[in-house]
Design a protein around this motif. Structure first.
Motif, PDB file in Angstrom:
ATOM      1  N   ALA A   1       0.839  -1.200   0.000  1.00  0.00           N
ATOM      2  CA  ALA A   1       0.000   0.000   0.000  1.00  0.00           C
ATOM      3  C   ALA A   1       0.872   1.247   0.000  1.00  0.00           C
ATOM      4  CB  ALA A   1      -0.921  -0.006   1.214  1.00  0.00           C
ATOM      5  N   GLN A   2       0.471   2.250  -0.783  1.00  0.00           N
ATOM      6  CA  GLN A   2       1.282   3.461  -0.925  1.00  0.00           C
ATOM      7  C   GLN A   2       1.578   4.115   0.413  1.00  0.00           C
ATOM      8  OE1 GLN A   2       2.785   4.650  -3.638  1.00  0.00           O
ATOM      9  NE2 GLN A   2       3.694   6.252  -2.356  1.00  0.00           N
ATOM     10  N   SER A   3       0.607   4.092   1.311  1.00  0.00           N
ATOM     11  CA  SER A   3       0.807   4.721   2.625  1.00  0.00           C
ATOM     12  C   SER A   3       1.847   4.003   3.463  1.00  0.00           C
ATOM     13  CB  SER A   3      -0.518   4.759   3.390  1.00  0.00           C
ATOM     14  OG  SER A   3      -0.998   3.438   3.627  1.00  0.00           O
ATOM     15  N   LEU A   4       2.187   2.755   3.081  1.00  0.00           N
ATOM     16  CA  LEU A   4       3.174   1.982   3.821  1.00  0.00           C
ATOM     17  C   LEU A   4       4.490   1.842   3.079  1.00  0.00           C
ATOM     18  CD1 LEU A   4       1.009  -0.897   5.353  1.00  0.00           C
ATOM     19  CD2 LEU A   4       1.991   1.068   6.517  1.00  0.00           C
ATOM     20  N   SER A   5       4.692   2.621   2.025  1.00  0.00           N
ATOM     21  CA  SER A   5       5.992   2.575   1.348  1.00  0.00           C
ATOM     22  C   SER A   5       7.046   3.084   2.317  1.00  0.00           C
ATOM     23  CB  SER A   5       5.980   3.433   0.086  1.00  0.00           C
ATOM     24  OG  SER A   5       5.991   4.807   0.412  1.00  0.00           O
TER      25      SER A   5
END
Length: 249
Positions: free
Chosen positions: A235-239
């Motif tokens: 998920a982008q928020s967890l990059s």
């Protein structure tokens, strides 16, 4: 909860409560294993698959002289041999790198999931496809990157996977691998890995000491290793960059 980290933080897929309960109920045994314990031998018939709960596990192939090439490394939340469900056996060995805790799920239980919960089976398939994507990235790393790039790429990949699993803050994580393990992962000698780690430290790209990895600038390390995390479907928020920036505010 044995499946707490399975598919955690993946883009476009998550387990709902019913699916997680079904997977939890399929676990028939939980094992605590010491470092360097063999979990699966190549060519041995299997009627179960193994989910890693704690620790690090490797997959490897020995050459004719008995020297290992690591072909995969697994972290908590990974199925280490889910592909053994359709194949029935593996073409490589599986061994713990550190002390580990694993959950055993019989293939008969996976057969029942296939029939009763096809949506859950597709999510298990998703996990095997990510595994295949990681294999392709490892081929790229060994075939196209120099020594420093190989180590940088592996450390970036590990950081991203551990961020997704909730085990890295984007800058710092624990990684109980030896220099010999890194050499087997990156296709280098111990001496070469030692030189690379010193150079990474001198250039302030990464410090790896006493099982603690510190990455001051994930972007710079990613650029050195030509690392793009898209193949991990996180998920982008967890990059790693997003998480690191959020923590530094």
């Amino acid at each position: 909860m044995f499946t707490e980290r399975f598919l955690r933080g993946k883009r476009g897929v998550r387990l709902d409560d019913d699916e997680r309960a079904a997977l939890e109920s399929a676990v028939v045994e939980v094992n605590t294993l010491p470092p360097r314990a063999t979990i699966v031998r190549a060519g041995v018939k299997l009627d179960y698959s193994t989910l890693l709960i704690e620790g690090i596990v490797s997959r490897y192939i020995d050459d004719r002289r008995g020297l290992r090439q690591l072909v995969a490394v697994h972290f908590p939340g990974d199925f280490v041999d889910l592909h053994a469900f359709p194949l029935g056996e593996l073409d490589h060995d599986v061994q713990t790198v550190t002390a580990a805790k694993t959950a055993t799920i019989p293939h008969s239980a996976l057969e029942a999931i296939l029939v009763e919960r096809p949506h859950l089976m597709r999510k298990l398939w998703f996990a095997t496809l990510i595994d295949a994507a990681i294999h392709r990235a490892w081929l790229f790393r060994l075939g196209r990157l120099d020594a420093m790039g190989r180590v940088a790429h592996f450390l970036c990949e590990t950081n991203a996977r551990l961020v997704s699993a909730g085990l890295s803050d984007g800058h710092r994580f624990t990684l109980a691998l030896t220099q010999a393990d890194l050499s087997e992962i990156c296709g280098l000698t111990n001496v070469h890995v030692n030189r690379v780690m010193r150079k990474l430290r001198e250039e302030r790209l990464c410090v790896f000491r006493s099982s603690l990895v510190d990455i001051p600038d994930p972007d710079r390390l990613a650029a050195r290793g030509q690392f793009n995390p898209d193949y991990l479907y996180i998920a982008q928020s967890l990059s790693p960059v997003s998480v690191a920036n959020a923590r530094s505010r």
